[in-house]
Design an enzyme around this catalytic site. Structure first.
Site, short mmCIF file in Angstrom:
data_model
loop_
_atom_site.label_atom_id
_atom_site.label_comp_id
_atom_site.label_asym_id
_atom_site.label_seq_id
_atom_site.Cartn_x
_atom_site.Cartn_y
_atom_site.Cartn_z
CG ASP A 215 -2.09 1.29 0.92
OD1 ASP A 215 -2.69 1.32 0.50
OD2 ASP A 215 -1.89 1.84 1.96
CE1 TYR B 192 0.06 7.64 3.04
CE2 TYR B 192 0.92 5.65 2.77
CZ TYR B 192 -0.01 6.74 3.36
OH TYR B 192 -1.15 5.62 3.35
CD GLN C 139 -5.76 1.91 3.31
OE1 GLN C 139 -4.90 2.67 3.58
NE2 GLN C 139 -5.75 1.31 1.50
CD1 TRP D 96 -7.23 3.54 6.86
CD2 TRP D 96 -6.01 4.46 8.99
NE1 TRP D 96 -7.56 4.68 7.40
CE2 TRP D 96 -6.76 5.64 8.25
CE3 TRP D 96 -4.91 4.55 9.48
CZ2 TRP D 96 -7.47 6.13 9.45
CZ3 TRP D 96 -5.09 6.10 10.70
CH2 TRP D 96 -6.18 6.31 10.06
CE LYS E 22 6.35 0.83 19.64
NZ LYS E 22 7.63 0.37 18.17
N GLY F 134 2.71 -1.78 9.08
CA GLY F 134 3.43 -1.53 9.30
C GLY F 134 4.83 -1.52 10.29
CD GLN G 233 8.53 -1.88 14.59
OE1 GLN G 233 8.53 -1.60 14.24
NE2 GLN G 233 8.90 -1.53 15.84
CG ASN H 290 3.91 -6.88 13.36
OD1 ASN H 290 4.15 -7.29 14.33
ND2 ASN H 290 3.68 -5.36 13.22
P1 NDP Z 1 0.48 -0.15 12.22
O1 NDP Z 1 -0.53 1.11 13.40
O2 NDP Z 1 0.42 -1.67 12.85
O3 NDP Z 1 0.97 0.94 12.91
C1 NDP Z 1 3.01 0.57 12.40
C2 NDP Z 1 4.17 1.07 13.19
O4 NDP Z 1 3.74 0.81 14.34
C3 NDP Z 1 4.35 0.62 12.44
O5 NDP Z 1 5.57 0.84 11.42
C4 NDP Z 1 6.22 0.68 13.84
O6 NDP Z 1 6.09 1.94 14.41
C5 NDP Z 1 4.74 0.23 14.94
N1 NDP Z 1 5.07 -1.71 15.52
C6 NDP Z 1 4.57 -2.37 14.79
N2 NDP Z 1 4.52 -3.51 14.91
C7 NDP Z 1 5.53 -3.16 16.38
C8 NDP Z 1 6.03 -4.68 16.92
N3 NDP Z 1 5.34 -5.19 16.60
N4 NDP Z 1 6.35 -4.22 18.38
C9 NDP Z 1 6.86 -2.54 18.20
N5 NDP Z 1 6.39 -1.10 17.30
C10 NDP Z 1 5.27 -2.08 16.72
O7 NDP Z 1 -0.17 0.29 11.51
P2 NDP Z 1 -0.27 1.73 10.39
O8 NDP Z 1 -0.31 2.85 11.26
O9 NDP Z 1 1.55 1.97 10.12
O10 NDP Z 1 -1.11 1.81 9.07
C11 NDP Z 1 -0.29 0.29 7.88
C12 NDP Z 1 -0.45 0.85 7.01
O11 NDP Z 1 -1.93 1.56 6.32
C13 NDP Z 1 -0.06 2.09 6.46
O12 NDP Z 1 1.82 2.13 6.24
C14 NDP Z 1 -0.57 2.71 5.38
O13 NDP Z 1 0.14 1.82 4.11
C15 NDP Z 1 -1.88 2.52 5.84
N6 NDP Z 1 -2.86 3.67 6.17
C16 NDP Z 1 -3.85 4.17 5.35
C17 NDP Z 1 -4.42 5.49 6.13
C18 NDP Z 1 -5.40 5.69 5.19
O14 NDP Z 1 -6.04 7.33 5.28
N7 NDP Z 1 -5.46 5.11 4.37
C19 NDP Z 1 -3.56 5.75 7.52
C20 NDP Z 1 -2.39 5.02 7.95
C21 NDP Z 1 -2.39 4.62 7.27
P3 NDP Z 1 7.27 2.67 15.37
O15 NDP Z 1 8.89 1.23 15.59
O16 NDP Z 1 8.00 3.86 14.96
O17 NDP Z 1 6.65 2.54 16.44
#
Ligand code: NDP
Length: 328
Positions: free
Chosen positions: A49, A54, A180, A209, A220, A287, A293, A297
């Site tokens: 995605d 972005y 989405q 998402w 964490k 993500g 991570q 996941n």
């Molecule tokens: P999540 O809510 O799963 O967050 C992902 C983030 O959480 C990671 O980048 C990391 O960030 C942290 N994380 C993930 N797994 C772990 C773990 N096992 N242990 C500790 N920390 C962890 O998903 P996203 O918010 O990234 O959303 C996923 C996707 O959805 C995006 O990439 C995008 O493609 C889409 N999206 C779409 C939107 C829309 O408006 N349509 C808006 C937002 C996202 P860190 O290490 O920095 O803490």
């Protein structure tokens, strides 16, 4: 990996997919981005995605370069882009869902991603200044031209999506295939209440998402504020406030953490499995800012059998936020 139909369409998407928001072109280097995409693909993920906004186009450039360097059949994966927020300065017509920005946004994303067509093309938000008819026509045209295969919406209301369906049907155009929305243990209303008729009567697919609520549901942030996370990146204060601003979410997260341990699993796996347990989720977009991570996941599907009615009820008792269904 499990594959599900994207709504009533014939497209099969892996129930776990991978997104690049915050990370690609911004938080992580390109080498790690490559490792993440390879790990995801090898695990059976077939949907990546992305969006024009972005890292203002850079995220698509990074993904495009990675995909170009692989010897994977183009037919073995899907890429998306999203149009609305723009990638330029934000002058009139550089954002929104007018025919002009949709067409120009699509052409620009095709170039950045270095692909001949975009599999899933989303309207990233509703545009209050463009009639939905114009947007439906523009998307239908891009499909006829072979530049996109399926189009959808992101964070549109039930009424807006319904309007798009009705207009498309009345004019024999191709309507939206997927939406989405945000969906996770703390954000449930659209998926569990607002869209139910769209699922039942129109076969709407979903690519949900933030299944971990931007990392909150990894656990964490319980009693800690780790520095090296997205919430502590400069300019992300708004996300930090949205994610950590409500104390009760942290309290619930620690109870969920205890439950996950008692089940012999981890909280991120439990939280992701909980999302995909909902059959109206076609795919949950993961993500990750680190390889560990993503690897963790990807184990979420193993947790699905643990989600018995008793465990689901225990989760409800902790969350106390089940959307109420209308009585009529
Ligand atoms: P999540 O809510 O799963 O967050 C992902 C983030 O959480 C990671 O980048 C990391 O960030 C942290 N994380 C993930 N797994 C772990 C773990 N096992 N242990 C500790 N920390 C962890 O998903 P996203 O918010 O990234 O959303 C996923 C996707 O959805 C995006 O990439 C995008 O493609 C889409 N999206 C779409 C939107 C829309 O408006 N349509 C808006 C937002 C996202 P860190 O290490 O920095 O803490």
């Amino acid at each position: 990996m499990e594959y599900r139909r994207l709504g009533k369409s014939g497209l099969q998407v892996s129930v776990l997919s991978f997104g690049t928001w915050v990370t690609f072109g911004k938080q992580i280097d390109n080498q790690l981005a490559d490792q993440l995409i390879s790990t995801a693909y090898e695990a059976g993920i077939n949907f990546f995605d992305n969006a024009e906004i972005y890292a203002r186009g850079k995220s698509e450039v990074v993904l495009g370069n990675i995909l170009k360097g692989k010897d994977w059949a183009r037919s073995s994966y899907c890429v998306s882009s999203k149009v609305f927020f723009g990638y330029e300065e934000g002058r009139p017509n550089q954002t929104g869902l007018s025919r002009k920005h949709i067409v120009e946004g699509c052409h620009a994303a095709l170039k950045r991603l270095q692909v001949e067509y975009i599999d899933l093309f989303f309207c990233h938000r509703p545009d209050k200044n463009t009639p939905i008819e114009e947007t439906v026509w523009a998307m239908n045209t891009l499909i006829q031209q072979g530049k996109i295969l399926y189009w959808g919406t992101s964070e549109w209301s039930n009424d807006e999506i319904m309007q798009a369906y009705v207009f498309a049907e009345r004019n024999h155009l191709i309507g939206p295939t997927m939406e989405q929305p945000q969906y996770n243990m703390f954000e449930r209303a659209k998926m569990e209440r607002d869209y139910l008729l769209l699922f039942r009567d129109f076969g709407l697919g979903t690519t949900i998402w933030s299944p971990l609520s931007s990392g909150l549901l990894s656990g964490k942030y319980i009693d800690a504020n780790p520095a090296n996370t997205r919430l502590n990146i400069e300019g992300m204060d708004w996300l930090k406030e949205r994610t950590l601003g409500d104390e009760s979410k942290l309290e619930k997260t620690s109870q969920l953490y205890v439950l996950a341990n008692a089940l012999g699993t981890s909280l991120p796996k439990l939280a992701i499995a909980w999302c995909v347990k909902n059959k109206n989720v076609s795919t949950a977009i993961l993500g990750a800012s680190r390889l560990e991570q993503l690897k963790e996941n990807l184990g979420a599907l193993e947790v699905l059998p643990l989600l018995t009615p008793e465990v689901m009820e225990r989760i409800e008792q902790i969350l106390q936020n089940k959307p109420v269904q209308p009585m009529y």
